[in-house]
Design a protein around this motif. Structure first.
Motif, PDB file in Angstrom:
ATOM      1  N   CYS A   1       0.831  -1.210   0.000  1.00 21.70           N
ATOM      2  CA  CYS A   1       0.000   0.000   0.000  1.00 21.70           C
ATOM      3  C   CYS A   1       0.862   1.255   0.000  1.00 21.70           C
ATOM      4  N   GLU A   2       1.940   1.247   0.762  1.00 24.26           N
ATOM      5  CA  GLU A   2       2.828   2.407   0.798  1.00 24.26           C
ATOM      6  C   GLU A   2       3.446   2.668  -0.572  1.00 24.26           C
ATOM      7  N   GLN A   3       3.884   1.592  -1.229  1.00 24.70           N
ATOM      8  CA  GLN A   3       4.494   1.725  -2.553  1.00 24.70           C
ATOM      9  C   GLN A   3       3.478   2.168  -3.603  1.00 24.70           C
ATOM     10  N   ALA A   4       2.230   1.711  -3.453  1.00 27.05           N
ATOM     11  CA  ALA A   4       1.189   1.997  -4.444  1.00 27.05           C
ATOM     12  C   ALA A   4       0.445   3.297  -4.153  1.00 27.05           C
ATOM     13  N   GLY A   5       0.741   3.945  -3.042  1.00 21.48           N
ATOM     14  CA  GLY A   5       0.047   5.175  -2.685  1.00 21.48           C
ATOM     15  C   GLY A   5      -1.367   4.940  -2.205  1.00 21.48           C
ATOM     16  N   LEU A   6      -1.618   3.778  -1.603  1.00 18.85           N
ATOM     17  CA  LEU A   6      -2.942   3.438  -1.092  1.00 18.85           C
ATOM     18  C   LEU A   6      -2.942   3.516   0.434  1.00 18.85           C
ATOM     19  N   ALA A   7      -4.098   3.811   0.999  1.00 14.45           N
ATOM     20  CA  ALA A   7      -4.240   3.785   2.460  1.00 14.45           C
ATOM     21  C   ALA A   7      -4.229   2.333   2.942  1.00 14.45           C
ATOM     22  N   PHE A   8      -3.607   2.124   4.088  1.00 15.11           N
ATOM     23  CA  PHE A   8      -3.605   0.795   4.708  1.00 15.11           C
ATOM     24  C   PHE A   8      -4.669   0.801   5.792  1.00 15.11           C
ATOM     25  N   ASP A   9      -5.875   0.337   5.451  1.00 15.55           N
ATOM     26  CA  ASP A   9      -7.005   0.310   6.372  1.00 15.55           C
ATOM     27  C   ASP A   9      -7.214  -1.123   6.848  1.00 15.55           C
ATOM     28  N   TYR A  10      -6.712  -1.423   8.032  1.00 13.75           N
ATOM     29  CA  TYR A  10      -6.682  -2.795   8.544  1.00 13.75           C
ATOM     30  C   TYR A  10      -7.384  -2.854   9.894  1.00 13.75           C
TER      31      TYR A  10
END
Length: 312
Positions: free
Chosen positions: A176-185
């Protein structure tokens, strides 16, 4: 490598005297082929290399077939098609290759309009499931808001040189960090005694939402529902994964790491159904079924019940 539909697993009772409304899963399921009407598609990851790397008790590679056997005799009440797309198998110790192949299969199923339901295998399935879903959604949206709902006694955020059943959500966070996505866990059922302080600190750094197993009791259900609803309200797409070791060992003995406390099936199933009802579910899986450690198919039957509650 992907194996095709295994016919012996899909056998069971046929109630010929009760007509067309007496169908069971084994009578409704079809092998997946190209250009079929969208429906629910079962997809297996027959692998426990991740469990082995995580120093757990192996045997989960037999999980998908045991789950099919447990599903076969359940009553079918759906209307949409049900497909079996076979299993991706782990060749030797090539876990990464198996995860890649499984993720590609998940993406194909989603591209064809199916709801994929994954069958593990160890919880290394989670990274592969998420990867397949994210690749599908990123073709449609620049930054899809994907929420991860994990029913689990463990965070599975471990740092290690190799991927394993204990690292999938750390790997997802890195992706997610590499793809520019939020990590919602969000992790429900966490055992305080089975996750080190370092893992809790990692969860806090990553802003993981979680509830402890001892908090998830029937008398506290309203608070847990509100906690879950708040999480679901902040996402557009839901990936749900159920690690069977979230359940008490008395209910689910057939797992790599049985839980001394766990969360009762009644609570888990209620929350699974509530999450499904939000209308945002895009992908789900069940992990850590180990038939070699099961007793009278108790764990397999629970896994089948939970998976069946997610089918369209």
């Amino acid at each position: 490598m992907t194996d095709h539909l295994s016919q012996p697993a899909w056998q069971g009772r046929i109630d010929t005297g009760e007509g067309a409304s007496a169908l069971r899963w084994h009578q409704w399921v079809q092998p997946l082929a190209e250009r079929q009407v969208p429906g629910t598609a079962l997809v297996g990851l027959a692998c426990d290399e991740g469990v082995s790397r995580n120093q757990g008790r192996t045997g989960a590679r037999q999980g998908p077939q045991a789950l099919r056997k447990a599903l076969a005799n359940l009553a079918w009440r759906g209307e949409r098609p049900l497909y079996d797309s076979g299993d991706t198998t782990c060749q030797g110790t090539d876990l990464e290759g198996a995860q890649k192949a499984y993720a590609e299969q998940v993406t194909r199923l989603l591209d064809q309009g199916h709801l994929p339901l994954g069958m593990g295998g160890g919880h290394e399935i989670a990274y592969a499931s998420f990867l397949g879903l994210a690749r599908h959604l990123r073709r449609l949206e620049q930054r899809p808001r994907i929420g991860i709902l994990n029913f689990d006694a463990h965070f599975d955020l471990r740092s290690a040189e190799q991927s394993s059943s204990g690292t999938p959500f750390r790997q997802i966070a890195e992706y997610c960090e590499q793809a520019g996505l939020a990590f919602d866990y969000c992790c429900l059922g966490v055992s305080e005694l089975n996750n080190t302080q370092a893992l809790f600190e990692q969860a806090h750094r990553l802003n993981v939402r979680y509830c402890l197993d001892r908090q998830m009791q029937p008398w506290n259900i309203a608070q847990i529902e509100a906690f879950l609803d708040a999480f679901l309200a902040g996402i557009d797409h839901l990936y749900m994964t159920i690690c069977l070791d979230v359940l008490p060992a008395s209910q689910a003995p057939g797992v790599s790491a049985p839980s001394a406390h766990g969360v009762d099936l009644m609570v888990v199933e209620h929350l699974v159904r509530r999450a499904k009802a939000c209308g945002k579910l895009r992908m789900a899986d069940v992990a850590e079924l180990n038939p070699a450690l099961d007793q009278d198919m108790r764990t397999a039957r629970i896994a089948a019940r939970l998976l069946a509650s997610l089918a369209d």
